[in-house]
Design an enzyme around this catalytic site. Structure first.
Site, PDB file in Angstrom:
ATOM      1  N   ASN A 157       0.847  -1.197   0.000  1.00 13.76           N
ATOM      2  CA  ASN A 157       0.000   0.000   0.000  1.00 13.76           C
ATOM      3  C   ASN A 157       0.878   1.241   0.000  1.00 13.76           C
ATOM      4  O   ASN A 157       1.967   1.270   0.578  1.00 13.76           O
ATOM      5  CB  ASN A 157      -1.018   0.001   1.141  1.00 13.76           C
ATOM      6  CG  ASN A 157      -0.435  -0.189   2.527  1.00 13.76           C
ATOM      7  OD1 ASN A 157       0.597  -0.827   2.702  1.00 13.76           O
ATOM      8  ND2 ASN A 157      -1.092   0.365   3.532  1.00 13.76           N
ATOM      9  N   ILE A 158       0.397   2.257  -0.706  1.00 13.98           N
ATOM     10  CA  ILE A 158       1.129   3.517  -0.865  1.00 13.98           C
ATOM     11  C   ILE A 158       0.159   4.643  -0.518  1.00 13.98           C
ATOM     12  O   ILE A 158      -0.784   4.917  -1.279  1.00 13.98           O
ATOM     13  CB  ILE A 158       1.647   3.678  -2.313  1.00 13.98           C
ATOM     14  CG1 ILE A 158       2.497   2.454  -2.718  1.00 13.98           C
ATOM     15  CG2 ILE A 158       2.456   4.971  -2.448  1.00 13.98           C
ATOM     16  CD1 ILE A 158       2.822   2.383  -4.199  1.00 13.98           C
ATOM     17  N   GLU A 159       0.361   5.252   0.654  1.00 16.24           N
ATOM     18  CA  GLU A 159      -0.577   6.276   1.133  1.00 16.24           C
ATOM     19  C   GLU A 159      -0.162   7.662   0.666  1.00 16.24           C
ATOM     20  O   GLU A 159       0.912   7.858   0.089  1.00 16.24           O
ATOM     21  CB  GLU A 159      -0.678   6.190   2.663  1.00 16.24           C
ATOM     22  CG  GLU A 159      -1.234   4.848   3.091  1.00 16.24           C
ATOM     23  CD  GLU A 159      -1.526   4.742   4.568  1.00 16.24           C
ATOM     24  OE1 GLU A 159      -1.064   5.596   5.358  1.00 16.24           O
ATOM     25  OE2 GLU A 159      -2.237   3.775   4.933  1.00 16.24           O
ATOM     26  N   GLU A 166      -2.995  -4.631  -3.127  1.00 14.19           N
ATOM     27  CA  GLU A 166      -3.505  -5.524  -4.178  1.00 14.19           C
ATOM     28  C   GLU A 166      -3.516  -4.819  -5.530  1.00 14.19           C
ATOM     29  O   GLU A 166      -3.136  -5.378  -6.559  1.00 14.19           O
ATOM     30  CB  GLU A 166      -4.941  -5.978  -3.855  1.00 14.19           C
ATOM     31  CG  GLU A 166      -5.074  -6.777  -2.576  1.00 14.19           C
ATOM     32  CD  GLU A 166      -5.339  -5.921  -1.350  1.00 14.19           C
ATOM     33  OE1 GLU A 166      -4.758  -4.817  -1.226  1.00 14.19           O
ATOM     34  OE2 GLU A 166      -6.115  -6.364  -0.497  1.00 14.19           O
ATOM     35  N   CYS A 214     -10.406  -4.784  -0.018  1.00 12.92           N
ATOM     36  CA  CYS A 214     -11.495  -3.800  -0.035  1.00 12.92           C
ATOM     37  C   CYS A 214     -12.331  -3.976  -1.306  1.00 12.92           C
ATOM     38  O   CYS A 214     -11.925  -4.664  -2.254  1.00 12.92           O
ATOM     39  CB  CYS A 214     -10.938  -2.380   0.070  1.00 12.92           C
ATOM     40  SG  CYS A 214     -10.297  -1.745  -1.492  1.00 12.92           S
ATOM     41  N   CYS A 219     -10.641  -3.034  -4.685  1.00 11.43           N
ATOM     42  CA  CYS A 219      -9.688  -4.054  -5.161  1.00 11.43           C
ATOM     43  C   CYS A 219     -10.415  -5.286  -5.695  1.00 11.43           C
ATOM     44  O   CYS A 219      -9.984  -5.889  -6.679  1.00 11.43           O
ATOM     45  CB  CYS A 219      -8.718  -4.439  -4.047  1.00 11.43           C
ATOM     46  SG  CYS A 219      -7.536  -3.122  -3.675  1.00 11.43           S
TER      47      CYS A 219
END
Ligand code: THU
Length: 134
Positions: free
Chosen positions: A43-45, A56, A92, A95
């Site tokens: 994940n890349i916030e 994903e 989620c 995804c």
């Protein structure tokens, strides 16, 4: 072909690269293509929150942008950034919809790591019985 457990290990490794300063929740994913290749993602916030990309989708977008179109399974490993232990992390809705674009929902396996050696395996169809189609 790589085993479910090995695929989860790849997701656990990818989780180490998660960029998650806002939520503190680190996720890694490992996507298995039908040719046996594996694409990983984290994940890349973002400070603006909504541009955040889940692990994903990072894996899917990497693979599709390299020309891959057929997929067999994805393993997902998530948990608090500082904790070594995983927590159950189910994909989620966004995804799931992305998976449905490229995968046979009755065949594609979603492997969720509850811990390093406990897996929960679902068919995409169970997680998203009705996807959006155009
Ligand atoms: N996240 C994922 O990467 N995958 C999921 O399946 C659920 C959530 C990320 C998004 C965000 O960076 C953090 O986890 C907390 O929501």
């Amino acid at each position: 072909m790589i085993s479910q457990r090995e695929l989860l290990k790849r997701a656990i490794e990818a989780r180490k690269k998660a960029y998650c300063p806002y939520s503190g929740f680190a996720v890694g994913a490992a996507l298995l293509c039908n040719d046996g290749s594996v694409y990983t993602g984290c994940n890349i916030e973002n400070a603006s929150y909504s541009p955040t990309n889940c692990a994903e989708r990072t894996a899917f977008f990497k693979a599709v942008s390299e020309g891959k179109r057929e997929f067999l399974a994805i393993a997902i490993a998530g948990g608090r950034k500082e904790a070594k232990e995983l927590e159950a992390c189910y994909p989620c809705g966004v995804c799931r919809q992305v998976m449905s674009e490229f995968c046979d929902a009755e065949q594609f396996e979603v492997i969720c790591g509850v811990s390093e050696d406990t897996l929960e395996v679902f068919k995409l169809k169970e997680l998203l019985p009705k996807n959006f189609i155009l």
